[in-house]
Write an enzyme that holds these catalytic residues in place. Structure first.
Site, PDB file in Angstrom:
ATOM      1  N   ARG A 220       0.806  -1.225   0.000  1.00  0.00           N
ATOM      2  CA  ARG A 220       0.000   0.000   0.000  1.00  0.00           C
ATOM      3  C   ARG A 220       0.842   1.280   0.000  1.00  0.00           C
ATOM      4  O   ARG A 220       0.396   2.321   0.497  1.00  0.00           O
ATOM      5  CB  ARG A 220      -0.966   0.057   1.202  1.00  0.00           C
TER       6      ARG A 220
ATOM      7  N   ARG B 273      -3.241   6.245   0.420  1.00  0.00           N
ATOM      8  CA  ARG B 273      -3.700   7.418   1.140  1.00  0.00           C
ATOM      9  C   ARG B 273      -2.669   8.085   2.046  1.00  0.00           C
ATOM     10  O   ARG B 273      -2.884   9.201   2.508  1.00  0.00           O
ATOM     11  CB  ARG B 273      -4.960   7.069   1.948  1.00  0.00           C
TER      12      ARG B 273
ATOM     13  N   ARG C  17      -6.837  11.451  -6.259  1.00  0.00           N
ATOM     14  CA  ARG C  17      -8.036  10.641  -6.087  1.00  0.00           C
ATOM     15  C   ARG C  17      -9.254  11.449  -5.639  1.00  0.00           C
ATOM     16  O   ARG C  17     -10.356  10.899  -5.554  1.00  0.00           O
ATOM     17  CB  ARG C  17      -7.779   9.522  -5.059  1.00  0.00           C
TER      18      ARG C  17
ATOM     19  N   ASP D 284      -6.820  -3.113  -7.189  1.00  0.00           N
ATOM     20  CA  ASP D 284      -7.603  -3.592  -6.055  1.00  0.00           C
ATOM     21  C   ASP D 284      -7.914  -5.068  -6.298  1.00  0.00           C
ATOM     22  O   ASP D 284      -8.043  -5.511  -7.447  1.00  0.00           O
ATOM     23  CB  ASP D 284      -8.903  -2.795  -5.918  1.00  0.00           C
TER      24      ASP D 284
ATOM     25  N   TYR E  29     -14.894 -12.416  -0.639  1.00  0.00           N
ATOM     26  CA  TYR E  29     -15.668 -11.227  -1.010  1.00  0.00           C
ATOM     27  C   TYR E  29     -16.960 -11.610  -1.723  1.00  0.00           C
ATOM     28  O   TYR E  29     -18.032 -11.083  -1.433  1.00  0.00           O
ATOM     29  CB  TYR E  29     -14.837 -10.295  -1.897  1.00  0.00           C
TER      30      TYR E  29
END
Lengths: 361, 361
Positions: free
Chosen positions: A42, A46, A55, A91, A166
């Site tokens: 990652r 962010r 973004r 992702d 998921y």
């Protein structure tokens, strides 16, 4: 495209870049790197203000299918931190979305699947990815390979079990109850589901490999929820097939999941060249579980990054010392990383300093 | 109160009930139980319709301080499932609330602390529990001891680290970043905080012991987020003091945290007589980490409960077989349990059948 003796791009027989001096590839392949390689799971995300800015007006999935954005976001941490690898910004659910599964990524929640997959009919109806559906991702890889100079690009995919969780749960899950119920209760349907997802993962990785990635990492984010016995029976054969089907690319194959202390041996056996280790298992303990002949990746506790530089320096030192003991015990290389993804509120300056510290070690 | 030869209540020199035939106590103490004891973490909770009905109009904290409600809720699973132990219905944050910490339990979130504890001044200002503040809980224990006949009552408390995580983070946390930053960055403040919380935990357990509980379980729910090295340096001394301070009660001391595969040895060393094991580590592997001379508790994967009875039966059989191997390898007893709490949407009928199955084993 011109090729000169000093232009190593595309010089490899496979059409892939030849990067013999890249520390990440040297460590993964058991050669001696010129410095200890380091990257962060990652790292493109962010924690970086330049990422948040890019973004601000674009949704996650939209970003993942925009080659220019993927390229720029993937490059940001390489420029800023001088890490030894770029990892394709993507992702876990991107190949499912591309294949036509009705899903969205909801901020603060994660992936939400419109119609959870829980029956044999659901599994039969599940679309499999064809490479043309991920052309934007292939395009992004090509852009990146041209931009990255000597820095390797790691391809990205979720492993069949994590994709299944998921799909079956309908989104992120704490206990994976529906998933495990299907696994134990309807093993034929389960294996059909994981087979279909392995096909999709293979197609996604092959598209990235054809476009030029220099390594791949298969994320089995949720595998740590399983016992080793269940992992070996219900999951490992499918991850094994994924690794086998991309073996002929000849690039390092990295495998990681969080909380997988009990599974490290099996995850290596599945076909990984590099086993990623979360922060709970010291690398000199991990080598005993993985066995000799593979490289290890990890494993600073990400929470350490918030404790001030003195603590970071000390804890990085502990990881490096444990890694050195692992190398003495038969690990063929060490790639420094966190034991989990970069937390969103990490100070990026700290990450840059960690890179320098590891390189000086 | 009258006492006859067949009335074993309060017959023990300590004033505590003497329950020599209770399978749970026999297994915990290395004696031969007449059947394999079984209970379930969170057995008193949302899986039971009678619980949901009782709680419909009463908040969680309010319930925990109402002796009649605590008594009734604690008894519900004993009546329904015929488990071998009652566990006091409570919550990790009850002693903090009782001591005067401004907090609430928010449905769907968990505990929310009004003013997170992050500085030395915050720690100095933290109130310590005095036993009179938990009189309603002591009253509930006394009611229960009178109602329970031969079924032991397990006292309940959170361990200092888990209490600290709630206080420092301000609520439930995934990565415990503030907690670990304080732990590594300000070790003196950290140890002062855990010392204060150990005092509170000791007072809470001593109040329960004085009122008559027959065993205690110390929940270090979040300890699995720590490396063993950090656990031993920053947490274990405080849990050790808790266990030492309640040792003179002479009751079995159970210790449990989820995801603690790497910590099982240290958690036993901290002073537990019984080490609870989550589902990820088979009991015959756990015994090697815990060492001989202690009992083990666990460890059916709770998600198994949703997979149909055939699967439950098979998986219970695997746990029992692994437990038998653990007993051969030096564990002094086995208490059957799940490897984590009962999921709220569990069919309680399945739990009742598991109890019968374990008793017949």
């Amino acid at each position: 495209m011109t090729s000169t003796p000093t232009d190593t791009r595309r010089a490899h027989p496979s059409g892939r870049r030849h990067l013999p001096d890249a520390p990440l590839l040297a460590a993964a392949e058991g050669r001696r790197p010129r410095h200890r390689p380091v990257w962060f799971m990652r790292q493109a995300g962010r924690s970086l203000p330049e990422y948040r800015e890019l973004r601000a007006t674009t949704g996650m999935l939209e970003s993942c299918f925009n080659p220019d954005l993927v390229c720029e976001i993937t490059l940001q941490p390489v420029r800023r931190h001088r890490v030894d690898a770029a990892i394709l910004f993507s992702d876990i659910v991107v190949p499912l979305k591309a294949a036509g599964v009705d899903l969205d990524i909801v901020a603060g929640v994660g992936p939400v699947i419109a119609h959870p997959v829980r029956t044999a009919a659901d599994v039969r109806a599940l679309p499999r990815l064809v490479p043309e559906q991920v052309t934007p991702i292939s395009d992004a890889v090509r852009l990146l390979v041209d931009e990255l100079d000597q820095t390797p690009l790691i391809g990205f995919a979720g492993a069949p079990f994590t994709l299944a969780s998921y799909l079956v749960e309908g989104g992120p899950s704490r206990n994976h109850e529906h998933t495990k119920a299907l696994m134990h209760g309807e093993p034929e349907t389960w294996h059909a589901l994981l087979g279909a997802l392995a096909d999709t993962t293979i197609a996604f990785l092959q598209a990235q490999l054809a476009a030029g990635v220099d390594a791949i990492q298969l994320f089995d984010s949720w595998a740590g929820a399983l016992t080793e016995a269940d992992y070996r029976e219900f999951v490992m054969p499918h991850s094994e097939r994924v690794f086998a089907e991309v073996a002929n690319a000849g690039v390092p194959r990295i495998h990681f999941g969080v909380g997988t202390g009990e599974l490290l041996g099996a995850m290596g056996e599945a076909g990984a060249d590099v086993v990623g280790v979360d922060w709970r298992v010291p690398l000199d303990v991990a080598v005993g579980r993985v066995g000799p002949g593979k490289a290890l990746q990890g494993n600073l506790d990400p929470a350490t990054l918030f404790a001030g530089w003195d603590v970071v320096e000390r804890e990085v030192g502990k990881v490096l010392a444990a890694a050195d003991r692992a190398l003495e015990a038969g690990a063929i290389g060490h790639i420094f990383n966190l034991g989990h993804g970069v937390p969103p509120d990490t100070d990026p300056e700290v990450l840059t300093r960690v890179v320098d510290l590891v390189h000086r070690s």
